[in-house]
Motif scaffolding. Sequence first.
Motif, short mmCIF file in Angstrom:
data_model
loop_
_atom_site.label_atom_id
_atom_site.label_comp_id
_atom_site.label_asym_id
_atom_site.label_seq_id
_atom_site.Cartn_x
_atom_site.Cartn_y
_atom_site.Cartn_z
N TRP A 124 40.33 32.46 49.77
CA TRP A 124 40.07 33.66 48.99
C TRP A 124 40.21 33.41 47.49
CZ3 TRP A 124 43.43 36.95 52.79
CH2 TRP A 124 42.65 37.32 53.88
N ALA A 125 41.10 32.48 47.10
CA ALA A 125 41.28 32.18 45.68
C ALA A 125 40.02 31.57 45.08
CB ALA A 125 42.46 31.23 45.49
N ASP A 127 37.13 32.62 45.79
CA ASP A 127 36.14 33.70 45.89
C ASP A 127 35.18 33.48 47.06
OD1 ASP A 127 35.24 36.20 45.11
OD2 ASP A 127 33.70 35.40 43.78
N GLU A 128 35.72 32.95 48.17
CA GLU A 128 34.94 32.74 49.37
C GLU A 128 35.57 33.50 50.53
OE1 GLU A 128 33.09 28.49 49.58
OE2 GLU A 128 35.18 28.27 48.92
N SER A 129 34.73 33.93 51.45
CA SER A 129 35.23 34.66 52.62
C SER A 129 35.79 33.69 53.65
CB SER A 129 34.09 35.46 53.27
OG SER A 129 33.62 36.45 52.39
N PRO A 138 36.18 39.02 53.75
CA PRO A 138 36.05 38.84 52.30
C PRO A 138 37.40 38.79 51.59
CG PRO A 138 35.47 41.08 52.91
CD PRO A 138 35.70 40.34 54.20
N PRO A 139 37.42 38.19 50.39
CA PRO A 139 38.68 38.10 49.63
C PRO A 139 39.20 39.49 49.26
CG PRO A 139 36.93 36.79 48.60
CD PRO A 139 36.30 37.57 49.70
N ALA A 142 40.99 39.12 43.37
CA ALA A 142 40.09 38.42 42.45
C ALA A 142 40.31 36.91 42.55
CB ALA A 142 40.33 38.89 41.02
N PRO A 143 39.27 36.12 42.26
CA PRO A 143 39.43 34.66 42.33
C PRO A 143 40.46 34.14 41.32
CG PRO A 143 37.32 35.25 41.35
CD PRO A 143 37.92 36.51 41.86
N HIS A 149 43.52 27.23 41.83
CA HIS A 149 42.84 26.97 43.10
C HIS A 149 43.06 25.54 43.55
CE1 HIS A 149 39.29 26.20 45.74
NE2 HIS A 149 39.66 27.38 46.21
#
Length: 196
Positions: A124-125, A127-129, A138-139, A142-143, A149
């Motif tokens: 999720w960090a 920005d990916e599910s 879904p995350p 926010a990324p 990351h």
Amino acid sequence: MNNDAISPARQLARIAAGDDRTVYDTVSIVLHWLTAALVLTQFVLAETWEWFARPTHRTMVVLHMSFGIILSAVIVLRIAWRMLPGHQVAPAVTGWTDIASRAVHHLLYALLVAEAVLGFVLRWAGDESMSFFGLLLPPPFAPFSETAHHLIEELHELNGWAIIILAGGHAAAALYHHYVLRDPVLSRMLPSVRRR
């Protein structure tokens, strides 16, 4: 209720029925071996997916996420099951060996929980599910920055290696107890013992 509060007659009846609290119950045994199988599968997937091109690589990543979600659920279930009254067993060994055994088990649980959390956060960090066999999660936040990351990715990998090393030592110790010391440490976690 602990064993000290049980009358001698009830304790003898329990032993006669094969429930002397020296062997793990069936659910504990299944969860233990399921955890071991999932951890090994997760490690092999993560260490080998770079050997393959798409779409095999992508399939292995999705399987890693999917099995990771299953492993997370198994860990939660396993901890909850162990905490319920009546699912604890008497120590197979005493003294420093019992202390070391408990410490290793608690550390393994902590590392497994940390690995599950790091796995979710890592995905999720970026920005990916998360994918559970194609079902996307879904995350919820926010990324993170690229530096954060990357740090989480390194922690996830290092923690995974720590789990494998500690679990390998745990397995080696169980085999040593079984074949050298010839005590019941390993046999308590084998389904065949429950059937006898």
